[in-house]
Design an enzyme around this catalytic site. Structure first.
Site, PDB file in Angstrom:
ATOM      1  N   GLY A  73       5.202  -1.024   0.452  1.00 41.93           N
ATOM      2  CA  GLY A  73       4.931  -2.592   0.492  1.00 41.93           C
ATOM      3  C   GLY A  73       5.027  -3.175   1.728  1.00 41.93           C
ATOM      4  N   SER A  74       5.742  -2.183   2.569  1.00 41.93           N
ATOM      5  CA  SER A  74       5.894  -2.561   3.722  1.00 41.93           C
ATOM      6  C   SER A  74       4.280  -2.023   5.254  1.00 41.93           C
ATOM      7  CB  SER A  74       7.205  -1.527   5.059  1.00 41.93           C
ATOM      8  OG  SER A  74       8.240  -1.647   4.093  1.00 41.93           O
ATOM      9  N   GLN A 182       8.620  -7.985  -4.883  1.00 46.62           N
ATOM     10  CA  GLN A 182       9.877  -8.209  -6.008  1.00 46.62           C
ATOM     11  C   GLN A 182       8.934  -9.468  -6.970  1.00 46.62           C
ATOM     12  OE1 GLN A 182      12.750  -7.466  -5.914  1.00 46.62           O
ATOM     13  NE2 GLN A 182      13.091  -6.588  -4.234  1.00 46.62           N
ATOM     14  N   GLY A 203       5.490   0.283  -5.939  1.00 46.66           N
ATOM     15  CA  GLY A 203       5.141   0.868  -6.650  1.00 46.66           C
ATOM     16  C   GLY A 203       7.330   1.085  -7.936  1.00 46.66           C
ATOM     17  N   HIS A 204       7.310   1.403  -6.808  1.00 48.73           N
ATOM     18  CA  HIS A 204       8.779   1.923  -6.681  1.00 48.73           C
ATOM     19  C   HIS A 204       9.660   0.671  -7.790  1.00 48.73           C
ATOM     20  CE1 HIS A 204      11.218   0.942  -3.662  1.00 48.73           C
ATOM     21  NE2 HIS A 204      11.099   0.401  -2.985  1.00 48.73           N
ATOM     22  N   THR A 240      -5.758  11.129   2.966  1.00 47.98           N
ATOM     23  CA  THR A 240      -6.235  11.638   1.197  1.00 47.98           C
ATOM     24  C   THR A 240      -5.192  11.665  -0.142  1.00 47.98           C
ATOM     25  OG1 THR A 240      -6.191  14.103   1.934  1.00 47.98           O
ATOM     26  CG2 THR A 240      -6.394  14.193  -0.196  1.00 47.98           C
ATOM     27  N   CYS A 327      24.875  -2.855   4.648  1.00 51.27           N
ATOM     28  CA  CYS A 327      25.986  -1.823   5.382  1.00 51.27           C
ATOM     29  C   CYS A 327      25.082  -0.696   5.139  1.00 51.27           C
ATOM     30  CB  CYS A 327      26.687  -1.915   4.060  1.00 51.27           C
ATOM     31  SG  CYS A 327      26.404  -1.620   2.667  1.00 51.27           S
TER      32      CYS A 327
END
Length: 396
Positions: A73-74, A182, A203-204, A240, A327
């Protein structure tokens, strides 16, 4: 009390699902061809990439030719924002509009562009974590190149009036991008019906692997390359193709965007029970609007304690959550999101985000509500901030 394991940090990342893993496995060992190669092994890989592209497009209400695979996403955010700015700067448009509580993938990109001579307007949010579309409308100028507003906030889960903002941008003839990392898989999204010009996803967050994302770019938008090299992704993104991850993302999108209403109907009652139970503890508050938020998200501040200590104590009880305090970055500053909705530093430091899915059981909810009072009481008993509060001393 038996210790159990409860994963309640799905907004941070998710486990790869069995369906996704099974779809990916052949592409590591047998169907391992380079999708740019012309022999059969390569053609088969290219076919699988295009099938995945079609699945992602269908899930978003887009055309497959409008979907470009990225690493995350970044990267998608950087590509949409930097390259739109680069192109339109040549036409004298060097103004960008975003919000104060975007993900850092957007905020840091905008800060970079400011150093390159662009001007950025940061739209404020209400104390409920919501953007007023009128603020966006009033901020648009003749030299505005892009409006980029997140679909749903990654910390407090508030869902923004994306369709209204998109309509304003269309009326003003300004491009509109949304970071939907999100939101995808939790909210029904139709990019064409909603008037979205560009959309980022990862995806994650939806049970695909880490390191795969996508950018939707509406047909007709000319977007320069962020990554140069070969002719992959129709000449728009060199490198690739990560075929296993792309195939996995296609399956993950297909699953996540099917039956959203049914899944949310299971999740919402559990989230509401968690919110009600945690707010019974003294000196607590819910961060963000209660209704206009992602179904599995709750973000609560506990006055008089530190978020890092809270997370470590929860971990001792087998519960995985997240805090608004930075943190993991080595910073002592609390979340910019919580500060943007008006929280004092001391209160923002003591925040807890739980992000649940439908695998969290009623018994899991009971367990969280059972251990939290003990954790909060213990941490407050050791807190000098809490001690000052009980003495009636104001925050410094």
């Amino acid at each position: 009390m038996d210790k159990r394991f409860i994963y309640a940090d799905n907004a941070a990342t998710t486990a790869v699902s069995e369906e996704v893993l099974n779809a990916m496995l052949p592409h590591f060992r047998t169907a391992y061809g380079n999708a740019s190669s012309i022999y059969k092994l390569g053609r088969d890989a290219q076919r699988d990439v295009e099938e995945a592209r079609a699945k992602v497009a269908k899930a978003l209400g887009a055309d497959p030719k409008e979907i470009f695979f990225t690493s995350c996403g970044s990267e998608s955010d950087n590509w949409a924002i930097k390259c739109t700015a680069e192109r339109l700067a040549k036409k004298g448009k060097k103004h960008i509009i975003t919000s104060v509580f975007e993900h850092h993938a957007v905020l840091h990109t905008c800060e970079y562009l400011e150093k390159q001579g662009f001007e950025v307007t940061y739209i404020p949010v209400s104390d409920k974590g919501l953007i007023d579309p009128e603020d966006v409308k009033n901020a648009i100028r003749e030299d505005t190149a892009l409006v980029t507003i997140m679909y749903a906030n990654n910390e407090i889960g508030t869902i923004q009036p994306i369709e209204e903002i998109a309509a304003i941008c269309k009326e003003k003839k300004v491009l509109f991008h949304t970071d939907a990392v999100q939101a995808v898989g939790h909210i029904d999204i139709d990019v064409h019906k909603q008037g979205i010009d560009m959309l980022s996803l990862s995806g994650h967050k939806i049970h695909a692997q880490k390191g795969i994302g996508a950018l939707y770019v509406r047909k007709g938008i000319v977007l320069p390359n962020l990554i140069h090299g070969g002719g992959q992704e129709r000449g728009k993104r060199a490198g690739t193709e990560n075929v296993p991850a792309i195939v996995g993302l296609g399956v993950a999108m297909e699953i996540a965007c099917t039956g959203i209403a049914e899944r949310n109907a299971k999740i919402l009652p559990k989230r509401e029970r968690l919110i009600d139970g945690l707010l019974k503890l003294p000196y607590t508050r819910l961060n963000g609007d209660r209704e206009k938020r992602l179904p599995g998200n709750l973000n609560i501040s506990f006055e008089g304690l530190e978020g890092e200590s809270l997370l470590l104590m929860l971990d001792n009880y087998g519960i995985c959550g997240s805090s608004g305090s930075a943190c993991t970055s080595g910073s002592l500053d609390p979340s910019h999101v919580l500060l943007s909705i008006g929280l004092k530093h001391e209160i923002a430091h003591g925040s807890l985000r739980l992000s649940i899915e439908d695998d969290v059981t009623d018994e899991d909810v009971d367990y969280i509500l059972e251990v939290m009072p003990t954790i909060v009481e213990r941490l407050r008993s050791m807190s000098p901030v809490w001690e000052r509060m009980m003495k009636g001393e104001a925050y410094e």
